[in-house]
Design an enzyme around this catalytic site. Structure first.
Site, PDB file in Angstrom:
ATOM      1  N   SER A  72       0.455  -1.069  -0.128  1.00  0.00           N
ATOM      2  CA  SER A  72      -0.190  -0.186  -0.081  1.00  0.00           C
ATOM      3  C   SER A  72       1.041   1.063   0.116  1.00  0.00           C
ATOM      4  CB  SER A  72      -1.023   0.321   0.997  1.00  0.00           C
ATOM      5  OG  SER A  72      -1.970  -0.874   0.938  1.00  0.00           O
ATOM      6  N   LYS A  75       0.020   4.211  -2.763  1.00  0.00           N
ATOM      7  CA  LYS A  75      -0.768   4.799  -3.285  1.00  0.00           C
ATOM      8  C   LYS A  75       0.327   6.595  -3.023  1.00  0.00           C
ATOM      9  CE  LYS A  75      -4.646   2.278  -0.873  1.00  0.00           C
ATOM     10  NZ  LYS A  75      -3.933   0.798  -0.177  1.00  0.00           N
ATOM     11  N   SER A 136      -6.083   3.847   4.700  1.00  0.00           N
ATOM     12  CA  SER A 136      -5.204   3.336   3.406  1.00  0.00           C
ATOM     13  C   SER A 136      -6.153   1.997   2.558  1.00  0.00           C
ATOM     14  CB  SER A 136      -4.391   1.721   3.742  1.00  0.00           C
ATOM     15  OG  SER A 136      -3.675   1.721   2.634  1.00  0.00           O
TER      16      SER A 136
END
EC number: 3.4.16.4
Length: 439
Positions: A72, A75, A136
């Protein structure tokens, strides 16, 4: 006598560093309060790096160029593109984004970090942005990607192009959120294995974080939020708690480190990752930990390793600051061509800050002048040039530095200007110089 001389020199140096009695032309040296007694890191992770958040100066590195799954932390690249779209006017914060069935399916997967987005329902760009950074949320960032580029795959194409532009040489990108190709379902690629996921190096992640903070520093206003409600008062209401446990008041916070970002990342292949940033004494650094231990959902290993790196930097380095208008050794003057004076005085056009180890001195910083091609002739500055005009860069480096800066370079480039007008010599002076040069 020699001992007395050494004592006096040492005393003068100590007084200079502690009193701040420096002239405008002298670099300010700032020592940092110790946050740890360790002079080593012993990082328990596959890879890691610590850099200055402005210049990308590398302060610690372990396997920095090894490409690994980033999960993640992906991102941050997606958010870079979202902020770019907002700043350009392509997206508005209050603009509504409608959720597709494929994105809703990802968003409703409770085994993943998400807010429960509903197919056909619309949410503001701001709400999706906050959910992406704080919680997230995978579906939220995929929705933003489609809003920016028109489709998930078109957004991946933009991500790849942006990564290349930022110098992320090891990046392999397949989706906006960092899940595996199988986990994103129909948003994935049919010609790739289900286990395929985004990967790049700690150096690449640091380049991304430096670019993000330099261009869009407002991202910190969101990454520092510990708790927030998504769509409070609606059927989609979700209490979001930041996965960055190093934020003030959370379980892995450390009072001597002022952490306010940036992003975690976790997967089976990636282990526990974290891109952190701290600002101690107006000296901001960025750290990246790749593949720390992840024995359970409550394992704090990535934050413990981040704390070690951050403490190492603040404990073992000090900063040397040069203000705009300061002259630096090696770039105080420049040779001129066809000018009245054979040299011209120069100075930095911007502020710059470098880190040096505690056992180093400010005089270890040197510079070399790099002139703009349009202003140079035979390696010299071509007259005429106006006072305070930028003529190129001062390429600053540090004697004895083994790590250098992001981008595999040993220098950081600072705009350089002339502090005087450089007037063209008359034709007779130029002719005489040409005759003298023949002999």
């Amino acid at each position: 006598m020699k001992r007395l001389r050494k004592f006096i020199v040492g005393l003068i140096a100590a007084v200079t560093l502690t009193t701040g009695g420096l002239s405008a032309a002298t670099p300010a040296v700032t020592a940092h309060a110790a946050t740890s007694t360790s002079s080593t890191v012993n990082l328990k992770a596959k890879a890691g790096i610590a850099v200055d958040a402005k210049t990308g100066q590398i302060l610690y590195e372990k396997n920095g160029s090894q490409a690994l799954p980033v999960a993640s932390m992906t991102k941050l690249l997606s958010i870079y593109l979202v902020l770019q779209a907002v700043h350009s006017g392509k997206l508005k914060w209050d603009q509504k984004v409608t959720i597709s069935k494929d994105i809703a399916k990802i968003a409703k997967n409770t085994n993943l970090s998400n807010v429960p987005l509903r197919a056909g329902h619309s949410y503001t760009v701001k709400a999706l942005y906050q959910a992406s950074l704080i919680y997230s949320a995978n579906g939220a960032v995929e929705a933003l990607g489609s809003a920016v580029a028109g489709s998930p795959h078109a957004f991946v194409t933009q991500m790849r192009a942006t990564a290349k532009k930022l110098g992320m040489t090891d990046a392999k990108i397949y989706n906006a959120c960092g899940l595996t190709n199988k986990q994103v379902g129909n948003l994935g690629y049919s010609n790739l294995a289900g286990s395929t996921e985004n990967a790049w190096s700690a150096e690449d992640q640091a380049k991304l974080a430096v670019a993000l903070l330099n261009k869009y520093p407002e991202v910190l206003n969101t990454t520092k939020i510990t708790k927030m409600w998504f769509e409070k008062g609606t059927n989609d209401a979700t209490k979001m708690e930041n996965w960055n446990w190093m934020l003030k008041g959370l379980s892995a916070s450390y009072s001597k480190l002022h952490v306010d970002g940036l992003k975690t990342g976790t997967s089976d292949a990636a282990g526990a990752n974290f891109t952190g940033t701290a600002n101690n004494g107006n000296n901001r650094i960025i750290t990246v930990v790749l593949h720390a231990a992840h024995k359970s959902e409550t394992d704090p290993s990535r934050f413990q390793q981040t704390q070690k790196m951050m403490s190492y930097v603040y404990n073992n380095f000090k900063t040397v600051s040069y203000q705009a208008g300061t002259s630096v050794k090696g770039a105080k003057t420049v040779t001129t061509h066809d000018a009245k004076e054979k040299t011209a005085k120069t100075a930095l056009a911007d502020d710059v800050k470098l880190w040096i180890r505690n056992d180093q001195v400010a005089s270890n910083v040197t510079a070399k002048t790099q002139l703009k091609r349009s202003l140079s002739q035979k390696g010299a500055l071509e007259a005429p040039v106006a006072k305070n005009q930028q003529i190129g860069t001062a390429n600053l480096s540090l004697k004895g530095d083994q790590l250098g800066f992001l981008g595999n370079t040993k220098v950081t480039k600072v705009p350089l200007k002339v502090t005087q007008s450089v007037e063209k010599a008359n034709v007779f002076v130029r002719l005489w110089r040409s005759i003298v040069a023949l002999f």
